[in-house]
Motif scaffolding. Sequence first.
Motif, PDB file in Angstrom:
ATOM      1  N   GLU A  19       0.829  -1.204   0.000  1.00  0.00           N
ATOM      2  CA  GLU A  19       0.000   0.000   0.000  1.00  0.00           C
ATOM      3  C   GLU A  19       0.870   1.265   0.000  1.00  0.00           C
ATOM      4  O   GLU A  19       0.585   2.239  -0.717  1.00  0.00           O
ATOM      5  N   LEU A  20       1.929   1.245   0.799  1.00  0.00           N
ATOM      6  CA  LEU A  20       2.826   2.404   0.855  1.00  0.00           C
ATOM      7  C   LEU A  20       3.489   2.648  -0.496  1.00  0.00           C
ATOM      8  O   LEU A  20       3.648   3.797  -0.924  1.00  0.00           O
ATOM      9  N   ALA A  21       3.866   1.574  -1.171  1.00  0.00           N
ATOM     10  CA  ALA A  21       4.476   1.712  -2.501  1.00  0.00           C
ATOM     11  C   ALA A  21       3.480   2.340  -3.479  1.00  0.00           C
ATOM     12  O   ALA A  21       3.848   3.195  -4.298  1.00  0.00           O
ATOM     13  N   ALA A  22       2.213   1.916  -3.386  1.00  0.00           N
ATOM     14  CA  ALA A  22       1.178   2.517  -4.245  1.00  0.00           C
ATOM     15  C   ALA A  22       0.978   3.983  -3.899  1.00  0.00           C
ATOM     16  O   ALA A  22       0.759   4.823  -4.786  1.00  0.00           O
ATOM     17  N   ALA A  23       1.059   4.308  -2.608  1.00  0.00           N
ATOM     18  CA  ALA A  23       0.889   5.694  -2.183  1.00  0.00           C
ATOM     19  C   ALA A  23       2.011   6.583  -2.724  1.00  0.00           C
ATOM     20  O   ALA A  23       1.765   7.741  -3.095  1.00  0.00           O
ATOM     21  N   THR A  24       3.221   6.041  -2.798  1.00  0.00           N
ATOM     22  CA  THR A  24       4.335   6.847  -3.335  1.00  0.00           C
ATOM     23  C   THR A  24       4.145   7.129  -4.823  1.00  0.00           C
ATOM     24  O   THR A  24       4.720   8.078  -5.357  1.00  0.00           O
ATOM     25  N   ARG A  25       3.317   6.316  -5.476  1.00  0.00           N
ATOM     26  CA  ARG A  25       3.015   6.541  -6.897  1.00  0.00           C
ATOM     27  C   ARG A  25       1.778   7.414  -7.064  1.00  0.00           C
ATOM     28  O   ARG A  25       1.272   7.576  -8.179  1.00  0.00           O
ATOM     29  N   GLY A  26       1.253   7.936  -5.959  1.00  0.00           N
ATOM     30  CA  GLY A  26       0.166   8.900  -6.027  1.00  0.00           C
ATOM     31  C   GLY A  26      -1.204   8.386  -5.641  1.00  0.00           C
ATOM     32  O   GLY A  26      -2.175   9.150  -5.645  1.00  0.00           O
ATOM     33  N   ALA A  27      -1.329   7.102  -5.286  1.00  0.00           N
ATOM     34  CA  ALA A  27      -2.630   6.560  -4.900  1.00  0.00           C
ATOM     35  C   ALA A  27      -2.966   6.979  -3.466  1.00  0.00           C
ATOM     36  O   ALA A  27      -2.169   6.774  -2.546  1.00  0.00           O
ATOM     37  N   ARG A  28      -4.119   7.563  -3.287  1.00  0.00           N
ATOM     38  CA  ARG A  28      -4.559   7.950  -1.942  1.00  0.00           C
ATOM     39  C   ARG A  28      -5.537   6.939  -1.360  1.00  0.00           C
ATOM     40  O   ARG A  28      -5.465   6.597  -0.197  1.00  0.00           O
ATOM     41  N   ILE A  29      -6.487   6.497  -2.184  1.00  0.00           N
ATOM     42  CA  ILE A  29      -7.496   5.535  -1.730  1.00  0.00           C
ATOM     43  C   ILE A  29      -7.131   4.171  -2.308  1.00  0.00           C
ATOM     44  O   ILE A  29      -7.204   3.958  -3.522  1.00  0.00           O
ATOM     45  N   ILE A  30      -6.708   3.264  -1.423  1.00  0.00           N
ATOM     46  CA  ILE A  30      -6.183   1.970  -1.851  1.00  0.00           C
ATOM     47  C   ILE A  30      -7.061   0.866  -1.282  1.00  0.00           C
ATOM     48  O   ILE A  30      -7.235   0.756  -0.065  1.00  0.00           O
ATOM     49  N   ALA A  31      -7.612   0.068  -2.169  1.00  0.00           N
ATOM     50  CA  ALA A  31      -8.530  -0.998  -1.760  1.00  0.00           C
ATOM     51  C   ALA A  31      -7.864  -2.351  -1.908  1.00  0.00           C
ATOM     52  O   ALA A  31      -7.270  -2.658  -2.939  1.00  0.00           O
ATOM     53  N   GLY A  32      -7.972  -3.166  -0.870  1.00  0.00           N
ATOM     54  CA  GLY A  32      -7.596  -4.570  -0.976  1.00  0.00           C
ATOM     55  C   GLY A  32      -8.825  -5.366  -1.384  1.00  0.00           C
ATOM     56  O   GLY A  32      -9.927  -5.101  -0.899  1.00  0.00           O
ATOM     57  N   VAL A  33      -8.645  -6.329  -2.285  1.00  0.00           N
ATOM     58  CA  VAL A  33      -9.785  -7.072  -2.835  1.00  0.00           C
ATOM     59  C   VAL A  33      -9.472  -8.564  -2.815  1.00  0.00           C
ATOM     60  O   VAL A  33      -8.399  -8.993  -3.265  1.00  0.00           O
ATOM     61  N   ASP A  34     -10.420  -9.348  -2.301  1.00  0.00           N
ATOM     62  CA  ASP A  34     -10.255 -10.797  -2.294  1.00  0.00           C
ATOM     63  C   ASP A  34     -11.620 -11.445  -2.433  1.00  0.00           C
ATOM     64  O   ASP A  34     -12.653 -10.808  -2.208  1.00  0.00           O
ATOM     65  N   GLU A  35     -11.607 -12.713  -2.849  1.00  0.00           N
ATOM     66  CA  GLU A  35     -12.857 -13.458  -2.975  1.00  0.00           C
ATOM     67  C   GLU A  35     -12.744 -14.775  -2.216  1.00  0.00           C
ATOM     68  O   GLU A  35     -11.636 -15.252  -1.938  1.00  0.00           O
ATOM     69  N   VAL A  36     -13.884 -15.344  -1.911  1.00  0.00           N
ATOM     70  CA  VAL A  36     -13.941 -16.661  -1.281  1.00  0.00           C
ATOM     71  C   VAL A  36     -15.091 -17.434  -1.909  1.00  0.00           C
ATOM     72  O   VAL A  36     -16.105 -16.848  -2.288  1.00  0.00           O
ATOM     73  N   GLY A  37     -14.891 -18.730  -2.070  1.00  0.00           N
ATOM     74  CA  GLY A  37     -15.982 -19.560  -2.553  1.00  0.00           C
ATOM     75  C   GLY A  37     -15.841 -20.047  -3.979  1.00  0.00           C
ATOM     76  O   GLY A  37     -16.838 -20.340  -4.629  1.00  0.00           O
ATOM     77  N   ARG A  38     -14.607 -20.184  -4.454  1.00  0.00           N
ATOM     78  CA  ARG A  38     -14.449 -20.760  -5.798  1.00  0.00           C
ATOM     79  C   ARG A  38     -14.682 -22.271  -5.784  1.00  0.00           C
ATOM     80  O   ARG A  38     -15.173 -22.829  -6.753  1.00  0.00           O
ATOM     81  N   GLY A  39     -14.289 -22.923  -4.691  1.00  0.00           N
ATOM     82  CA  GLY A  39     -14.304 -24.377  -4.653  1.00  0.00           C
ATOM     83  C   GLY A  39     -15.606 -25.061  -4.282  1.00  0.00           C
ATOM     84  O   GLY A  39     -15.793 -26.239  -4.604  1.00  0.00           O
ATOM     85  N   PRO A  40     -16.546 -24.411  -3.598  1.00  0.00           N
ATOM     86  CA  PRO A  40     -17.767 -25.088  -3.170  1.00  0.00           C
ATOM     87  C   PRO A  40     -18.630 -25.593  -4.322  1.00  0.00           C
ATOM     88  O   PRO A  40     -18.544 -25.101  -5.452  1.00  0.00           O
ATOM     89  N   LEU A  41     -19.478 -26.549  -4.008  1.00  0.00           N
ATOM     90  CA  LEU A  41     -20.448 -27.074  -4.964  1.00  0.00           C
ATOM     91  C   LEU A  41     -21.756 -26.298  -4.917  1.00  0.00           C
ATOM     92  O   LEU A  41     -22.617 -26.481  -5.777  1.00  0.00           O
TER      93      LEU A  41
END
Length: 206
Positions: free
Chosen positions: A9-31
């Motif tokens: 996140e800090l590396a992204a901020a040094t490139r000018g990003a102020r609002i940084i979102a982490g994104v993940d998913e769950v549930g690829r494997g279920p039936l």
Amino acid sequence: MSGPDYSIELAAATRGARIIAGVDEVGRGPLAGPVTAAAVVLDPECIPEGLNDSKKLSEKRRLALYDLIVAHAEVSIAHASVEEIDALNILRASHLAMERAIAGLPRRPDMALIDGNMIPRGLTVPAQAVVKGDGLSVSIAAASIMAKIRRDYVMRDLAQHYPGYGWETNAGYPSKSHIEALQNLGVTPHHRRSFKPVHNILYQDK
């Protein structure tokens, strides 16, 4: 081995990003059940301690962190339905859920950190793919916790309407008891028909 930190996140901020979102998913494997994604923008001044890949945390710890994330971060949760999974395939559906989660944030992020090695093709914000990101970035780790808990809520609710499949404990994953229930009780509207174990049961007599 140390857990995730805020360095990406800090590396992204040094490139000018102020609002940084982490994104993940769950549930690829279920039936059964939807695939669920979360997007989380942490407050760099108030990052909960102990954030990590949700799979490495106890349920008690996940729930405690969930409350802290809700209290101190911007969060968006989104799903892709069983119908969308069957129509699109699970990878595209999981990316669709991610796109929806990002779009649902209160503020448009300057950078989305996506867990995995692919960036969803429908994104309209700058993004960076981070392989095994839930073990590297606290923002992605927070998203993994939010997605896991919210999907578990969905599956526990569905279990009340479709008892016998054990969704309240297996979350739709192909446990031995879930497979046996599929064979004995049949396929529900919430099962993924494109997934081989479900497809085989549907068409075994045809």
